[in-house]
Write an enzyme that holds these catalytic residues in place. Structure first.
Site, PDB file in Angstrom:
ATOM      1  N   SER A 191       0.934  -1.204  -0.129  1.00 50.62           N
ATOM      2  CA  SER A 191      -0.199  -0.063   0.063  1.00 50.62           C
ATOM      3  C   SER A 191       0.829   1.210  -0.149  1.00 50.62           C
ATOM      4  CB  SER A 191      -1.051   0.286   1.360  1.00 50.62           C
ATOM      5  OG  SER A 191      -1.843  -1.104   1.225  1.00 50.62           O
ATOM      6  N   LYS A 207       0.678   5.578   7.981  1.00 50.65           N
ATOM      7  CA  LYS A 207       1.102   5.652   6.574  1.00 50.65           C
ATOM      8  C   LYS A 207       0.045   5.889   5.517  1.00 50.65           C
ATOM      9  CE  LYS A 207       2.246   2.245   4.498  1.00 50.65           C
ATOM     10  NZ  LYS A 207       1.500   1.354   3.403  1.00 50.65           N
ATOM     11  N   LYS A 265      -7.324   1.601  -2.551  1.00 51.36           N
ATOM     12  CA  LYS A 265      -6.836   1.163  -1.188  1.00 51.36           C
ATOM     13  C   LYS A 265      -6.721   2.324  -0.132  1.00 51.36           C
ATOM     14  CE  LYS A 265      -4.981  -1.221   2.421  1.00 51.36           C
ATOM     15  NZ  LYS A 265      -3.957  -1.812   2.438  1.00 51.36           N
TER      16      LYS A 265
END
Length: 295
Positions: free
Chosen positions: A94, A237, A169
């Site tokens: 990701s 993140k 995502k």
């Protein structure tokens, strides 16, 4: 097929295991070493990412962050050094959508195809081959790789061109974070008001508020089981990607920013490696009350 797999952590190791079980030949590389279970199952350890690329026709990455992917692809002894025309790189990490487009272009210059295919479902989904896989890239490349995705996931969707998987995502991670926050607030309210949060959770799983997060992470909050799972540091993140891209788009995501601040409060308590369901601890600190405490 001859498959390379780089990154064998909480998610990557079971994913690679499913590919071996499906009959593929796996060439493996991980910073912490290849797990013995994968070697025993028939996987082959490689010394460098370049060696993985030399020996495999399709190279899969499952790494923590954008700089890790760039280093493994283009650093010393990286994938690009062992790549030859006609091979395919599939990044299931990701990472940033814009960086993904750049990486794909650099791989294309070397004659390779590229898919971005981040996943959702966490450790449980990886172990059970039940991941949701969101794929960006050309339709022809996706069609060739679809049997590999089917061995690792339950829901496989070709979202669009390169970068689209990463966009999906990021959207997923926004929704997951905000749902965790909502479940945490609801259970904390129930506990502080004197109700049994376990019974409240049981009651509302039959109504409109039910969700996979209420089922799994609601139980974690009540039972105080915060071993990952999916680490807060990694979800931070992902939300940084959301907020950075939102600024570029001129888009306001106020609830996403709030969830990020609550994760930051957990990190300040030493919780970067806690499961992301432990976001509830930040709310508990504000309330001076933990889910499960007597009112």
């Amino acid at each position: 097929m001859n498959i390379g797999f780089i990154g064998l952590g909480i998610m990557g190791a079971p994913m690679a295991g499913h590919l071996i079980a499906a009959g593929h030949s796996l060439f493996l590389k991980s910073r912490r070493g290849v797990p013995e279970a994968l070697l025993a199952a028939g996987g082959t350890a490689c010394a460098t990412a370049a060696e993985v690329a030399e020996r495999a026709d399709t190279i899969i990455l499952m790494l923590p962050d954008t700089p890790d992917v760039e280093q493994v692809l283009f650093g010393a002894d990286g994938v690009a050094g062992g790549l030859s025309p006609g091979k395919t790189v599939i990044d299931m990490s990701s990472i940033a959508p814009l960086a993904t487009k750049d990486f794909a272009a650099r791989i294309a210059e070397r004659g390779g195809a590229y898919l971005d295919a981040p996943v959702s479902g966490g450790e449980v989904g990886a172990k059970n081959a039940a991941l949701s896989i969101m794929v960006g890239g050309e339709a022809e490349t996706f069609a060739r790789a679809e049997p590999l995705f089917a061995a690792m996931g339950k829901t496989v969707t070709h979202v669009g061109p390169v970068g689209s998987g990463q966009v999906a995502k990021v959207a997923n991670q926004i929704i997951v974070a905000l749902t965790i926050e909502a479940v945490a607030e609801g259970l904390l309210f129930a506990s502080k008001a004197g109700a049994d949060p376990a019974k409240v959770r049981q009651a509302i799983t039959g109504g409109l508020a039910t969700s996979r997060i209420l089922e799994l992470h609601g139980a974690r909050m009540i039972e105080r089981t915060f071993d990952p799972g999916f680490r807060i540091g990694l979800h931070q993140k992902d939300l940084n990607l959301a907020l950075d891209n939102a600024r570029t788009l001129g888009l306001s995501l106020p609830a996403t920013a709030l969830a990020q601040q609550l994760f930051s409060a957990c990190v300040a308590q030493g919780g970067a490696a806690w499961d992301h369901s432990a976001l509830v601890k930040a709310l508990e600190a504000l309330a001076n009350h933990a889910v499960g405490d007597a009112a």
